[in-house]
Design a protein around this motif. Structure first.
Motif, PDB file in Angstrom:
ATOM      1  N   CYS A 302       0.821  -1.207   0.000  1.00  0.00           N
ATOM      2  CA  CYS A 302       0.000   0.000   0.000  1.00  0.00           C
ATOM      3  C   CYS A 302       0.856   1.259   0.000  1.00  0.00           C
ATOM      4  O   CYS A 302       0.380   2.331  -0.305  1.00  0.00           O
ATOM      5  N   CYS A 303       2.122   1.151   0.340  1.00  0.00           N
ATOM      6  CA  CYS A 303       2.960   2.343   0.411  1.00  0.00           C
ATOM      7  C   CYS A 303       4.228   2.140  -0.412  1.00  0.00           C
ATOM      8  O   CYS A 303       5.105   1.380  -0.034  1.00  0.00           O
ATOM      9  N   PRO A 304       4.317   2.808  -1.559  1.00  0.00           N
ATOM     10  CA  PRO A 304       5.506   2.621  -2.408  1.00  0.00           C
ATOM     11  C   PRO A 304       6.687   3.467  -1.929  1.00  0.00           C
ATOM     12  O   PRO A 304       7.367   4.103  -2.724  1.00  0.00           O
ATOM     13  N   SER A 305       6.948   3.475  -0.621  1.00  0.00           N
ATOM     14  CA  SER A 305       7.970   4.371  -0.090  1.00  0.00           C
ATOM     15  C   SER A 305       9.361   4.043  -0.642  1.00  0.00           C
ATOM     16  O   SER A 305      10.211   4.926  -0.729  1.00  0.00           O
ATOM     17  N   VAL A 308       9.912   6.141  -3.561  1.00  0.00           N
ATOM     18  CA  VAL A 308      10.113   7.537  -3.152  1.00  0.00           C
ATOM     19  C   VAL A 308      11.537   7.721  -2.622  1.00  0.00           C
ATOM     20  O   VAL A 308      12.235   8.669  -2.972  1.00  0.00           O
ATOM     21  N   PRO A 315       6.639  12.116  -4.237  1.00  0.00           N
ATOM     22  CA  PRO A 315       5.558  11.851  -3.277  1.00  0.00           C
ATOM     23  C   PRO A 315       4.181  12.179  -3.835  1.00  0.00           C
ATOM     24  O   PRO A 315       3.239  11.397  -3.673  1.00  0.00           O
ATOM     25  N   CYS A 318       2.327   9.528  -5.817  1.00  0.00           N
ATOM     26  CA  CYS A 318       1.831   8.312  -5.155  1.00  0.00           C
ATOM     27  C   CYS A 318       0.312   8.368  -5.131  1.00  0.00           C
ATOM     28  O   CYS A 318      -0.277   9.384  -4.765  1.00  0.00           O
ATOM     29  N   PHE A 321      -1.240   9.625  -1.932  1.00  0.00           N
ATOM     30  CA  PHE A 321      -0.785  10.904  -1.390  1.00  0.00           C
ATOM     31  C   PHE A 321      -1.936  11.896  -1.223  1.00  0.00           C
ATOM     32  O   PHE A 321      -2.679  12.182  -2.169  1.00  0.00           O
ATOM     33  N   GLY A 332       2.745   5.368   5.437  1.00  0.00           N
ATOM     34  CA  GLY A 332       4.155   4.981   5.431  1.00  0.00           C
ATOM     35  C   GLY A 332       5.000   5.990   6.173  1.00  0.00           C
ATOM     36  O   GLY A 332       4.577   7.113   6.447  1.00  0.00           O
ATOM     37  N   CYS A 342       7.472  12.721   1.862  1.00  0.00           N
ATOM     38  CA  CYS A 342       6.029  12.846   1.646  1.00  0.00           C
ATOM     39  C   CYS A 342       5.446  13.917   2.569  1.00  0.00           C
ATOM     40  O   CYS A 342       4.592  14.716   2.153  1.00  0.00           O
TER      41      CYS A 342
END
Ligand code: SF4
Lengths: 350, 63
Positions: A302-305, A308, A315, A318, A321, A332, A342
């Motif tokens: 769920c979080c493509p950190s 990033v 950010p 996303c 976001f 995240g 972010c």
């Protein structure tokens, strides 16, 4: 004319083609957006935000370990404020455990943890120690003091990470678009120039040690562009007021005595060779072992950190976001941390 | 959490072991005890860059 304006003018004057720079440190990301520097640069310049936020890169497994420990009734768990809202693998964070009755405390300085342990001999005091080489000397000092004072109810959950190894890995990636690097001034205050001289030569990219004020950032960007325009790739120190070539000798001795480098997973980036620290003997008697060290970890769905942190996704690109993911409901770590990319976008671009 | 803050060293508690040397640093009027373990050269009146309770460098005076 102000110095900042003069620097900006020079930047515009010397820029003849597109360049992509990466600032390593999250504090610099925030300052760049806060001052609107990203908007004032020539359109040819792209800034990529690097992985420079230790809160954001702490592995989920380590957060899970902290959550498990904090839930034990005899434990006092301490860390820096930002760590309390970083979600573990089940979405819970230390703050929600505290609301449910766990003894979780925010500290501002590791040495305060020693006093806390001495005041509560009947409890286990656990310090979740995060941070780059800037922060690790304070943890090293705590370890030295704890052993010297014979404190037996203090344990360290060490999640310290090292900047040079992750830069090495990012710059070595063939997809890496970064042409020049602004290195984090405060990390170099401790570590000095040597590691970065080496990286600049090996990856044939200019690296400029850069401070945090608007003028210092512009001076760093100008130095980096000047090298790029002239086809050079050296280490340059544009933050000489706080960084000398050898770094801080006493701090480096402390680090070397207390820690040894170890392969460490970075949240979203996977395992980084020698990318972290662990306690070495005799200080390892204070350590809470970390089962995950040496293993790898991929970013959550769920979080493509990870993207990033590598500068592959902005950010605000996303899908979550500003909708599902905000500073009040972070999915995240980069949205949690006061230095996360972010959070910076959310704060300054809305 | 990882920015360092500058303040003025106003007093020093000396200790035989340099690892235990502490000082009071003034940050915009607020006094805090910080460790001087990493700045053995620090003297009263110096501007120190302090991070999580540990002074990391003596800043060069502004020219
Ligand atoms: S906006 Fe939220 S979900 Fe998206 S990368 Fe940043 S922290 Fe993760």
């Amino acid at each position: 004319m102000s110095r900042a304006k003069a620097l900006l003018e020079q930047i515009h004057r010397i820029t003849t083609q597109p360049w992509t720079l990466m600032e390593v440190c999250g504090g610099q990301t925030h300052a760049l957006l806060r001052h609107g520097i990203d908007q004032l640069l020539p359109p040819e310049i792209t800034l990529i935000h690097g992985p420079g936020c230790p809160v954001c890169v702490t592995a989920t497994a380590r957060i899970d370990q902290a959550l498990t420990l904090a839930a034990q009734p005899d434990v006092i768990l301490c860390s820096y404020g930002d760590m309390l809202r970083v979600p573990g693998s089940d979405g819970r964070d230390l703050l929600s455990l505290r609301a449910a009755g766990a003894d979780v405390r925010v500290i501002a300085a590791p040495l305060d943890v020693l006093a806390l342990a001495q005041r509560h001999p009947e409890r286990q005091v656990v310090f979740l120690a995060v941070g780059f080489e800037t922060t690790a000397p304070a943890t090293a000092l705590l370890a030295q003091h704890a052993l010297a004072a014979g404190v037996s109810n203090l344990r360290l959950l060490v999640a310290h990470v090292r900047v040079a190894p992750v830069l090495d890995q990012l710059l070595g990636d063939p997809h890496c678009a970064v042409q020049g690097v602004l290195a984090a001034g405060h990390v170099c205050t401790v570590m000095g120039e040597a590691e970065y001289v080496d990286l600049a030569a090996r990856h044939r990219r200019p690296i400029v040690i850069t401070g945090f004020s608007a003028e210092e950032l512009l001076a760093g960007i100008l130095a980096c562009l000047r090298q790029l325009e002239q086809g050079e790739h050296r280490l340059e120190n544009a933050y000489a007021s706080a960084v000398n070539a050898n770094g801080n000798g006493a701090a480096r001795v402390l680090l070397e005595r207390v820690f040894e480098p170890v392969d460490t997973p970075w949240r979203g980036l996977g395992a980084i060779r020698a990318g972290g620290y662990r306690l070495r003997a005799p200080f390892d008697q204070l350590a809470i072992a970390s089962p995950d060290q040496g293993s790898s970890e991929t970013s959550e769905d769920c979080c493509p950190s990870g993207l990033v942190l590598q500068g592959l996704l902005r950010p605000n690109q996303c899908p979550s976001f500003g909708s599902r993911c905000t500073p009040d409901t972070p999915l995240g770590a980069p949205m949690v941390s006061s230095e996360g990319a972010c959070a910076a976008y959310h704060r300054y671009q809305h | 959490m990882c920015l360092a803050v500058a303040g003025e060293l106003v007093s020093i508690s000396e200790h035989a072991d340099p690892l235990w040397r502490m000082g009071d640093v003034c940050f915009g009027g607020v006094l805090r005890q910080v460790s001087l373990a990493c700045v053995p050269e620090a003297r009263v009146g110096d501007q120190l860059l302090v991070h999580v309770g540990v002074a990391l460098t003596v800043l060069e005076p502004e020219p």
